[in-house]
Design an enzyme around this catalytic site. Sequence first.
Site, short mmCIF file in Angstrom:
data_model
loop_
_atom_site.label_atom_id
_atom_site.label_comp_id
_atom_site.label_asym_id
_atom_site.label_seq_id
_atom_site.Cartn_x
_atom_site.Cartn_y
_atom_site.Cartn_z
N GLU A 1 0.87 -1.15 0.01
CA GLU A 1 -0.14 -0.14 -0.01
C GLU A 1 1.14 1.17 -0.03
O GLU A 1 1.82 1.34 0.88
CB GLU A 1 -0.80 0.06 1.15
N GLU B 1 -13.81 5.49 0.87
CA GLU B 1 -14.96 4.51 1.54
C GLU B 1 -15.38 4.77 2.78
O GLU B 1 -14.82 5.10 4.00
CB GLU B 1 -14.10 3.14 1.99
N LYS C 1 -15.26 3.14 6.47
CA LYS C 1 -14.01 2.39 7.21
C LYS C 1 -13.72 3.53 8.26
O LYS C 1 -13.93 4.61 8.50
CB LYS C 1 -12.74 2.89 6.01
N GLU D 1 -8.85 8.27 6.81
CA GLU D 1 -9.06 6.83 6.35
C GLU D 1 -10.07 6.71 5.30
O GLU D 1 -10.10 5.70 4.65
CB GLU D 1 -9.33 5.87 7.79
#
Length: 478
Positions: free
Chosen positions: A269, A336, A339, A345
Site C-alpha cells: 500500500e 470508503e 472505514k 481513512e
Amino acid sequence: MMKTGLAPLLVALFLFLSVSDAEISNKVGICYGQLGNNLPSPSQSVKLIQSLKASRVKIYDANPDILNALKNTDMEVSIMVPNGLINNISSTPSLADQWVRDNVLPYTRETKIRYLLVGNEILSSADNLTWSNLVPAMEKMENSLRAHGVHKVKVGTPLAMDMLESSSLVPPSNGTFRSDFSDSVIRPMLEFLNRTKSFFFIDVYPYFSWLSDPTNINLDYALLEAKNITYTDPNTNLTYTNLFDQLVDAVFFAMERLGYPNIPIFIAETGWPNGGDFDQIGADIYHGFDQIGANIYNAATYNRNIVKKLTKKPAVGTPARPGRVLASFIFALYNENQKPGIGTERHFGLLYPNGTNVYEIDLSGVEPKKEYKPLPKPTNNEPYKGKIWCVAAKGANTSALASALTYACARGNGTCDPIKPGKPCSKPDSLFWHASYAFSSYYAQFKKLGGNCDFNGLATQVVKDPSSKSCKFPSVTL
C-alpha cells in the site's frame, strides 16, 4: 583461495536475484477496499479499474463476486486471509486446505491470482498470540497451495512501518525491527520468504511520516516534488531526494541486520489522502489527528509522482538498492465512507463512490498525451482555524440515519429539544435536517470528552454554517 571461496556465493547471489527479478515487474496496481455502503458493483468496479490502467488488484478478502468479475482480465490479483482466521489456521492444516479449496482453486483457470496475503498489518495490533501464529499460518497456506498443485501464488503478509523501532527513520541505515518481535516473528518470516522466493510486503505512507513532524519534514520532499532538498545518511553517505526512499531503505537495512538483504520488497500500500476532518490537525498520528495536508492537490501530486517513479524503465530502485524493481499497489480505488478510524481513512480513493475521478491519474505510468486539468489549490497544508459543524452525509442510508438520530438524541442534556414538534428547529420536517441538527448538537457537547463526527460514516464535517434563520446549529470552534 579467497577468490575460489567467493565464487559460489556470487553465483548463488546472481541466481537468486535473477529468479526474483524474473518474477516481479514494475506494474502498479490498485487496492480495492469495500468498506462503503454506496460503492459500485464488482463488475462495474473492474471496468473502472481497467480505465485507470491498473495492472494489479488487491482485495482484502477472497470475495467470489470480485474474483469472478476479474476473470479473463489478465490483471494480477492479490487475495487475503482474514486476521480472525490466523490463529486457527496456524494449528489446523485442514483449515488451510479448506480455505484454499474454497477461495483459490475455483478461480485458478480464469482469474490470475498471484499473491495470497495472510492477515493485514498483524504486528500493528497488541495481540501477541496472533503474532506468534502468523508465520505458522503462512507456512500452512504455502503447504496447502503446493499440495493442491498451485505454484504461481506467492504467500506473504503486509506490515506497516510501525514494525520498525523508529517511526522517523532518520537515518535509514539505522532501520531496525522492533525488539518485541524481531527474533520471534520477523526472523522466521524472512527465512520463510527467502526459502519460498516470495516478497516482503510493506505499507509505506510518507504522508503519516510527514504528519508526525511537518515542521521539520518538508512537504515537497514527502510529495516527491522537492527540487533542491536532499538528505544524506551520515553512516552510508547515501543521498536521498524524497521521503519514500528513506522509508523503504530503512526496511532494507532492518532486513540486512537479520541476514536477509536480498528479499525483494513489495509495496502493498502507498498513497495520500484527498480529505479528512477539520478538527484533527495535530501531529500525533496514533491518537486520531489528521486533516492537515490531506487534500486533492497533494494526493494527486504524490500518487502521480510515485507511479512515475515506480514504473520507470530501467527501474531506479532506492539509494540503498539502485535498479531494484518495487512492485506496488496504490491505496485506494474508492473513498470508503464506512472505514473506521480517523477522517483521512475514508478519503484515500482515486475515485468517488459514483465512479468519477477525484483527480485524473494513469496508473500505467505512461506520460499523458494531454496535460492534466488544473488541481484545486490546497487550503489545509496548515491547521484550520474557525467553526465547524457536523451534519448528515449526502446519500446516507435512511434507516441507518434514523438509528443514528435516535442514538444522538438519547445522549447529552437536551441534545434534540430544538427539533421537537413546535420548536425552532423542527422545520423542515425531514430526517436529513433533524439528523444534521442532532449530530451537530451531539458533537458540540461531547467533542471535549472524546466524541467525534462520524456516526459510522453517516456524518461529515462542514465549515459552512448549515443554520437557517429560525434555527441555529451548535458548532465547535477550533
